[in-house]
Design an enzyme around this catalytic site. Structure first.
Site, PDB file in Angstrom:
ATOM      1  N   VAL A 137      -0.860  -6.211  44.394  1.00 28.81           N
ATOM      2  CA  VAL A 137      -1.991  -5.600  43.726  1.00 28.81           C
ATOM      3  C   VAL A 137      -1.636  -5.378  42.262  1.00 28.81           C
ATOM      4  O   VAL A 137      -0.510  -5.006  41.945  1.00 28.81           O
ATOM      5  CB  VAL A 137      -2.263  -4.220  44.366  1.00 28.81           C
ATOM      6  CG1 VAL A 137      -3.514  -3.620  43.772  1.00 28.81           C
ATOM      7  CG2 VAL A 137      -2.365  -4.351  45.849  1.00 28.81           C
TER       8      VAL A 137
ATOM      9  N   THR B  89      -6.503 -14.893  46.291  1.00 26.99           N
ATOM     10  CA  THR B  89      -6.285 -14.158  47.535  1.00 26.99           C
ATOM     11  C   THR B  89      -5.789 -12.749  47.275  1.00 26.99           C
ATOM     12  O   THR B  89      -5.158 -12.493  46.261  1.00 26.99           O
ATOM     13  CB  THR B  89      -5.294 -14.906  48.449  1.00 26.99           C
ATOM     14  OG1 THR B  89      -4.027 -14.934  47.802  1.00 26.99           O
ATOM     15  CG2 THR B  89      -5.743 -16.314  48.710  1.00 26.99           C
TER      16      THR B  89
ATOM     17  N   SER C 208      -4.101   1.230  85.966  1.00 25.60           N
ATOM     18  CA  SER C 208      -4.482   0.065  85.144  1.00 25.60           C
ATOM     19  C   SER C 208      -5.539   0.413  84.096  1.00 25.60           C
ATOM     20  O   SER C 208      -6.686   0.016  84.206  1.00 25.60           O
ATOM     21  CB  SER C 208      -4.935  -1.101  86.018  1.00 25.60           C
ATOM     22  OG  SER C 208      -5.804  -0.698  87.041  1.00 25.60           O
TER      23      SER C 208
END
Lengths: 306, 636
Positions: B33, B111, B541
């Site tokens: 950045v 990008t 589960s």
């Protein structure tokens, strides 16, 4: 030189053509019920030409859809009907019945209401009506900034909304077109083409486009800094406006009251390309609907516009 | 917009001819950045005179409104297109830009630098020929620099430009530049980059972007644009083995059957013998069909339609290959995976794997290690988190044709898709086949499942009881087994607590262990149903994905999900084993319902609510279901 050596490297136009064909075949292979949005403009003409190539010797295995706002240039409609007949293709034409009932139009309701009801809403109605799970559009990434970030396979939820933060990553040429019921994909096979590529391909492949792209004497009125063609009697003249004949042409085609003409003497494709390359403004400049606000295209896309 | 060539005005046809034959370079810009990626691209477009007047006017207007450069033009605004990005001043998504110069045509993918958007960097890199990695001269090499270099390397990029930016802020110091060059070359030496060009620059001021900088006399390399225009990226040749992934079969009528696809590598001519993988069927190319007429030859990247001399059965998913060196086929692989979802990857879970033309169910059988991108070391891991890279073993539902990624990017790569949401949640590059597929062949025994079931006068089934701890699963299962036993049926109960004492005693209660726990139970239940038994599985589960995995493992209709629906308050009040109290006091961690999620079934075959239905009636309800659906019918 051997055959292999001659033919090793494709030109960038050949690469673009091959990529678009690949994308179209991928949609047909992955989706159940696709459609091609046909807006009658130059990009649609190129897209249709590529579809004919992609599925040759078969016909493209999907219908065309034209969202007719009722305010398109008369010549566009004539061109559309002639092409569809020549090629023996299936065409759905949809106009928003609510818009017709409410007599929605750009002169009476302004460009944003007209575009929303007669284009965006109408498109959603048509997609819902036929339950298409994929729709091809002719948009290019070089047209506008928020389009530059658009995926080739753009995911839309069941309400047709585009969420820019929730799009699927596109890796290599591996496109994921899987959707659940009601969701759909908008697919842009011309994503990587530029305006110059489109024109050069039209020239090279001798693709038919409407005459409106070529300069001719046409009746126009100057309004808000744009030259608007008086295409039919529905256009009200404001005080002080005079209809005059000018040599003009159009860089993009849409609803005639919203599409600015440019003064031009370009009567052949090389003329047009030359003019485009020497011009100092971008093609969307002639579109009234994009100028409302900076993020306007992005907003419209989130609502479901192409 | 195009470069302003004099030919445009003087001889447009000559210009078009020249432009048509330009080559194309696709590149990405990446880095951390604020390293100045968007500014760099804006500068390239601006200095190459590639902006229209209306675009410039808009940028000037916006620079005043939300720019970060005072009265100067903020070039980053040219590429930061989305409204959210303009507000936050960061690049969220990959933006594609198109421009051409006298020598080349370019597609740039800008990008994002933020870590949470690393997947977008990978997206841009997957189609690029070259990567520009930006480094802020003040900050030097950062974690994100290494991450992006590693991704570029993983995706097989060979050409790298290390753009050392903001040189103006370090007084164009050659020492500072040298330091960064040394650091970068040290950590990237094993990354397989064929070519690394280091360029000192200032994107903001245009130093070394389109022209050589006068501020940096000690640098004798090219400017960025000069380098991009001249670098040789041609790596492909027609001698590569022919690979044609079949995308779609074109059958307009009974007389025509053509295989559509795009050539992934090599070339093809009519009369050439081919082999389709993984089926291994052979034929000869009859014609290369296009709308412009049949071709004498087709090469890499071309989209064509092939017809064959023989009527053999080839479909989407097959790869048509040359007979010398065809693609391999396997259903067991080792692959690097970059995980792109907030939901973690757990070994044992199943996903869909999509290659360029095939979609196959896949389970990650082992996570061998994950890669620490700071020092590229390998660490053991039980799960892969968002943006992490791991080396995995994969087991596919059926064999596919493939090449190792190093040999072929198209046929050696895949994406992973979530079965429920259809989202793309991972990407991977295939390394090699584990070759277990050919070694382990399921023994085709004379006595099969049907024979065993007939002998027992029943139809095998797996009754899967799921619900919170203390919901009454085991109580109902025991009552049901009693009933079935009385009816002369052959049954077996797999109980969570009992299995954890033996088969699963090496597993704890982390999410990864729970996934593995269920996988083993499901596999055991499958073997027992194969033996002809009615299996009663009583397991909390909690995750839908694992229950679905178990369902898919069984034959159609054999899996019956029974949701023992007891509200948490009720189960907690019962607290038969005193577990809830211990979980509430923090003594037990990851307890379902307390600090671990329970995902209720959405469409269970049977649902019993134990607050309204006594256990004995619940057992009766299940017996009725089994009767009604033919499970208790006696074979004749």
């Amino acid at each position: 030189m051997s055959l292999e050596q001659q033919k090793t490297n494709l030109t960038h136009l050949e690469r673009l053509e091959a990529e678009s064909i690949y994308i179209m075949r991928e949609v047909v292979a992955q989706c159940k019920n696709s459609v091609m949005l046909y807006s009658v403009g130059k990009d649609s003409s190129v897209m249709l030409h590529l579809a004919l190539k992609a599925f040759y010797p078969a016909r493209p295995p999907f219908p065309l859809l034209h969202v007719d706002t009722g305010w398109k240039f008369k010549k566009m409609i004539a061109f559309r009907d002639r092409r569809v007949q020549e090629l023996g293709l299936e065409l759905h034409v949809h106009t928003n019945p609510d818009g017709i009932a409410q007599k929605i139009g750009p002169f009476t309701h302004g460009s944003s209401v007209h575009t929303d009801i007669m284009k965006t809403q109408a498109l959603k109605q048509a997609l819902d009506k036929y339950k298409f799970d994929a729709a091809f559009g002719g948009a290019r990434r070089d047209e506008e900034k928020s389009r530059a970030k658009e995926r080739i396979f753009s995911f839309r939820n069941a309400a047709h909304r585009w969420d820019p933060k929730n799009q699927r990553p596109e890796l290599w040429n591996n496109y994921n077109a899987r959707v659940s019921k009601g969701e759909s994909m908008r697919v842009f096979p011309l994503s990587n083409w530029t305006e110059l590529d489109i024109w050069q391909y039209i020239y090279k492949e001798d693709i038919q486009i409407p005459d409106l792209y070529f300069a001719a004497k046409r009746p126009v009125v100057e309004r808000d800094g744009m030259l608007i063609m008086v295409d039919d009697e529905r256009m009200p003249l404001e005080e002080g406006e005079v209809v005059r004949e000018e040599m003009v042409r159009f860089r993009t085609l849409g609803c005639y009251p919203l599409t600015g003409a440019v003064l031009s003497n370009a009567v052949t494709l090389p003329d047009i390309i030359q003019e485009m390359l020497l011009t100092t403004t971008s093609e969307r400049q002639g579109r009234a609907i994009d100028r409302d606000s900076n993020a306007s295209m992005e907003d419209k896309k989130q609502e479901g516009y192409f | 917009m195009a470069y302003q060539d004099k030919l445009i005005a003087n001889d447009i046809l000559a210009y078009l001819c020249k432009h048509e034959n330009k080559s194309l370079l696709r590149f990405i810009t990446c880095g951390s950045v604020d390293d100045g990626k968007s500014t760099l691209i804006g500068r390239l477009l601006y200095d190459s005179k590639l902006l229209y007047e209306d675009q410039m006017a808009e940028i000037e207007r916006d620079s005043k409104k939300s720019g970060t450069q005072g009265d100067n033009i903020d070039l980053a605004l040219l590429v930061d297109g989305l409204a959210a990005e303009r507000e936050q001043g960061i690049t969220i998504d990959v933006a594609y830009r198109y421009f051409s110069t006298k020598k080349r045509k370019f597609i740039v993918a800008d990008t994002p630098g933020h870590e949470q958007y690393t997947r977008n960097m990978a997206t841009g890199a997957s189609t690029a020929d070259l990567a520009i990695i930006l480094i802020d001269a003040c900050k030097g090499v950062l974690e994100q620099t290494k991450r992006h270099s590693y991704i570029a390397s993983l995706l097989g990029l060979k050409h790298i430009v290390v753009a050392i930016n903001k040189m103006d802020l370090v007084d164009f110091s050659q020492d500072k530049f040298g330091e960064i060059v040394d650091t970068f070359s040290a950590f990237s030496k094993d990354m397989g980059f064929a070519n690394i060009q280091y360029i000192p620059m200032s994107a903001l001021n245009g130093e070394n972007i389109t022209a050589k900088s006068e501020e940096i006399p000690w640098y004798d390399g090219p400017s960025l644009l000069a380098h991009l225009e001249t670098i040789d990226i041609s790596s492909t040749n027609t001698r590569e083995p022919f690979r044609f992934p079949v995308q779609w079969v074109n059958r307009p009528d009974a007389n025509f059957r053509g295989y559509c696809g795009t050539i992934a590598s090599g070339h093809i001519k009519p009369g050439t013998e081919i082999i389709a993988m993984p089926s291994g069927k052979r034929s000869i190319v009859k014609e290369i069909v296009t709308m412009d007429g049949p071709l004498e030859i087709a090469v890499q990247h071309q989209s064509v339609t092939l017809t064959l001399e023989d009527e053999i059965d080839i479909s989407r998913g097959d790869i048509i290959c040359g007979i010398d060196g065809p693609a391999e086929q396997s259903d067991q692989f080792q692959a690097h995976i970059l995980w792109m979802s907030e939901k973690k990857l757990y070994p044992g879970r199943t996903y869909l794997l999509k290659t360029t033309n095939a979609v196959v169910p896949v389970s990650i059988t082992a996570l061998k290690h994950k890669v620490n991108i700071n020092d590229f070391s390998k660490a053991a891991a039980k799960a892969l988190c968002h943006n992490e890279i791991g080396l995995c073993n994969l087991s596919l539902g059926r064999p596919i044709a493939f090449d190792p990624y190093d040999n072929n990017k198209t046929t050696g790569s895949f994406i992973l898709i979530d079965r429920q949401s259809n989202e793309t949640i991972g990407m991977g590059v295939l390394q090699f086949s584990l070759r277990r597929a050919s070694n382990i062949v399921w023994q085709d025994l004379e006595i099969g499942k049907t024979e065993r079931a007939i002998q027992k006068h029943q139809n095998p089934a797996v009754l899967w009881f799921t619900g919170l701890s203390g919901s009454g699963k085991s109580t109902i299962a025991n009552l049901l087994e009693q009933k079935l036993h009385d009816m002369g049926r052959h049954t077996y109960i797999l109980d969570g607590d009992n299995l954890r004492h033996g088969l699963n005693k090496d597993l704890g209660f982390t999410n990864a262990d729970r996934v593995e726990n269920i996988r083993r139970v499901a596999e055991t239940a499958k073997l027992m149903s194969d033996a002809g038994l009615i299996v009663l599985v009583s397991f909390i589960s909690p995750f839908r994905a694992e229950r679905n995995m178990a369902r898919r493992l069984m034959d159609d209709g054999e899996f019956i999900e029974i949701y023992v629906n007891t509200p948490l308050e009720v189960a907690e009040k019962r607290d038969v084993k005193g577990l809830y109290a211990r979980a509430r006091s923090g003594e037990i961690k990851n307890f379902t319902g307390i600090d671990s999620e329970y995902q209720a079934p959405q469409t269970p075959e049977i649902e019993v609510n134990t607050t309204t239905l006594p256990a004995i009636n619940a057992a009766k309800k299940i017996t009725e279901y089994l009767n009604a659906n033919g499970f208790l019918e006696t074979h004749i």
